[in-house]
Design a protein around this motif. Structure first.
Motif, short mmCIF file in Angstrom:
data_model
loop_
_atom_site.label_atom_id
_atom_site.label_comp_id
_atom_site.label_asym_id
_atom_site.label_seq_id
_atom_site.Cartn_x
_atom_site.Cartn_y
_atom_site.Cartn_z
N GLY A 1 -4.62 30.42 -23.87
CA GLY A 1 -3.95 29.14 -24.05
C GLY A 1 -4.07 28.64 -25.49
N ARG A 2 -5.14 29.05 -26.16
CA ARG A 2 -5.32 28.63 -27.56
C ARG A 2 -4.25 29.23 -28.47
NH1 ARG A 2 -11.36 30.49 -27.77
NH2 ARG A 2 -12.01 29.51 -25.84
N LEU A 3 -3.59 30.29 -28.00
CA LEU A 3 -2.48 30.84 -28.79
C LEU A 3 -1.34 29.84 -28.90
CD1 LEU A 3 -2.36 34.52 -27.48
CD2 LEU A 3 -3.03 33.77 -29.76
N THR A 4 -1.37 28.80 -28.07
CA THR A 4 -0.31 27.78 -28.16
C THR A 4 -0.73 26.62 -29.07
OG1 THR A 4 -1.03 26.36 -26.33
CG2 THR A 4 0.33 28.27 -25.75
N ASP A 5 -1.97 26.67 -29.60
CA ASP A 5 -2.48 25.53 -30.38
C ASP A 5 -1.61 25.22 -31.59
OD1 ASP A 5 -4.53 25.16 -28.65
OD2 ASP A 5 -6.15 25.65 -30.05
N ASP A 6 -1.04 26.28 -32.21
CA ASP A 6 -0.27 26.01 -33.42
C ASP A 6 1.20 25.76 -33.13
OD1 ASP A 6 0.50 28.57 -32.68
OD2 ASP A 6 0.87 29.16 -34.75
N MET A 7 1.57 25.74 -31.85
CA MET A 7 2.97 25.44 -31.54
C MET A 7 3.16 23.94 -31.70
SD MET A 7 3.66 27.91 -28.29
CE MET A 7 3.23 29.67 -28.37
N PRO A 8 4.04 23.52 -32.60
CA PRO A 8 4.15 22.10 -32.89
C PRO A 8 4.60 21.31 -31.67
CG PRO A 8 5.83 23.36 -34.08
CD PRO A 8 4.99 24.35 -33.36
N GLU A 9 4.05 20.09 -31.54
CA GLU A 9 4.50 19.21 -30.47
C GLU A 9 5.89 18.70 -30.82
OE1 GLU A 9 1.77 16.25 -29.22
OE2 GLU A 9 0.13 17.70 -28.98
N VAL A 10 6.79 18.70 -29.83
CA VAL A 10 8.15 18.22 -30.05
C VAL A 10 8.47 17.26 -28.91
CG1 VAL A 10 10.58 18.86 -30.30
CG2 VAL A 10 8.79 20.47 -31.02
#
Lengths: 232, 188
Positions: A54-63
């Motif tokens: 799940g940490r692989l999503t940490d850098d996905m910007p919040e939109v």
């Protein structure tokens, strides 16, 4: 520590990771899910891998999603602005009982949400019902594999009752496809050849039946939703 | 834990409480949960699906699932954000796999959604994430890519084998060894 014990432990760790990644074959998924109910170590390992990956999503910007998404969601879950009936009646409340059967069911229905389904080569689909019908299902059929997947989008049986899925080809009498397992999110089954042949263009319907399904082999209760199977 | 950082300003306890109240049919709690978490989950859908309309449809279905299944949250032992992100990732991956199975994909979906470190992101990354990236860095490049492709694109053993031009069994062995190494590094 013996290396045999290490091997078994490693094997469990890998299996948990493969489960989280969605790399396992359906039979292996079923095996992991039945172990999850009774094997706390495996359960913790699955939770740990979910957290790690799940940490692989940490850098996905919040939109921020457009407002129409929220309106669509509330339109689906509160269609008539009263408490939806499936919540009034309550989905199966999960009680961790002592009985193994209950524990296994608990595992199966708690985790099916948390893994990707295996890909089907869907070539026939049906939307059974709509957002505002009492129940809403989707059917996807892979004719090469004769696999029919039914997905429950909304709604469920009333307490002590069951949902039964029917196939109606033209003017023929409805044929029972299955009785929906209580609490299931999605079900895959192999369609018998005589049903597979007539699926495209047929109507799929869901009726309200006594627990265990229609005693007569034909729908006895209200038809809650229908949809036509269309070839893609 | 990464959970608190990931949830931005939302505290772990607040998310726990909102999920518990959502499970009891509390619409206001569900609305607040959406306010706090939808931007994160929409970001995940957008990155995995690359198409805005599809990401919106996916987000809609994800929150309907969350509403209908919030009572299952407690049973599985995940932190709230991990539970929500897992549901979102799996739903988006289901859609991506269907798109691939239908043969209509590969234009925008080919790139690995970027899990590899870039300096800026690393500087602000949580320590948990920094550790994860360091551990991925200890794997051979191909193998690190393969694991990330499985998580971020839902690629199967067969697809990965084809991509890296090795037999499926070799791919399985590679990947399984990589998972052991990753775990050793992460629990060091």
């Amino acid at each position: 520590m013996s290396s045999a014990a290490d091997k078994t432990r490693d094997e469990d760790h890998i299996l948990a990771a493969e489960y989280v990644l969605g790399l396992l074959a359906p039979a292996q998924v079923a095996a992991v899910e039945s172990s999850l109910a009774t094997n706390a170590t495996l359960r913790a390992e699955v939770a740990d891998w979910s957290d790690r990956f799940g940490r692989l999503t940490d850098d996905m910007p919040e939109v921020t999603p457009p407002a129409r998404v929220w309106h669509a969601i509330t339109g689906r879950i509160f269609p008539d602005d009263t408490v939806p009936f499936w919540r009034r009646l309550g989905l199966p409340q999960i009680a961790v009982g002592a009985a193994l059967a209950a524990v296994v069911l608990w595992g199966a229905i708690s985790f099916d949400l948390l893994r990707p389904a295996m890909p089907l080569r869907t070539d026939v689909v049906a939307e059974i019902g709509r957002v505002d019908t009492p129940v809403h299902f989707r059917a996807e059929y892979d004719s090469a594999a004769s696999e029919l997947r039914l997905v429950r989008l909304n709604g469920g049986p009333q307490p002590g009752r069951a949902l039964e899925v029917w196939l109606i080809a033209g003017t023929a009498a409805p044929v029972s496809v299955m009785v929906w397992p209580d609490g299931a999110e999605s079900v895959e089954l192999r369609l018998p050849p005589e049903l597979a042949r007539v699926l495209s263009g047929a109507t799929l319907a869901i009726s309200d039946e006594p627990a265990g399904g229609s005693p007569t082999g034909a729908p006895t209760g209200a038809v809650l939703a229908t949809g036509v199977a269309e070839t893609l | 834990m990464a959970t608190m950082e990931r949830a931005g300003t939302a505290a772990l306890e607040e998310l726990e409480d909102l999920l518990a109240r959502t499970a009891m049919g509390d619409r206001a709690a569900f609305g607040r949960l959406y306010q706090l978490t939808s931007a994160k989950l929409f970001g995940v859908c957008l990155r995995i699906l690359s198409r805005e309309q599809e990401a919106e449809d996916a987000l809609q279905e994800i929150y309907v699932k969350i509403w209908c299944n919030a009572d299952r949250y407690r049973v599985v032992g995940y932190s709230p954000m991990t539970w929500l992100i897992t549901i979102a990732r799996n739903h988006a991956i289901d859609r991506l796999r269907k798109r691939r199975a239908a043969g209509t994909s590969l234009d925008q979906a080919e790139d690995v959604p970027d899990g590899t470190p870039n300096p800026e992101a690393s500087a602000i990354a949580s320590s948990d994430r920094a550790q994860l990236l360091r551990c991925f860095g200890e794997l051979e490049r191909d193998r690190s890519d393969a694991v990330q492709r499985a998580y971020l694109l839902g690629e199967t053993y067969a697809e990965l084998a084809k991509r890296f031009d090795v037999p499926v069994n070799t791919m399985r062995t590679w990947l399984r060894r990589s998972l052991i190494k990753l775990r050793e590094c992460l629990t060091r």
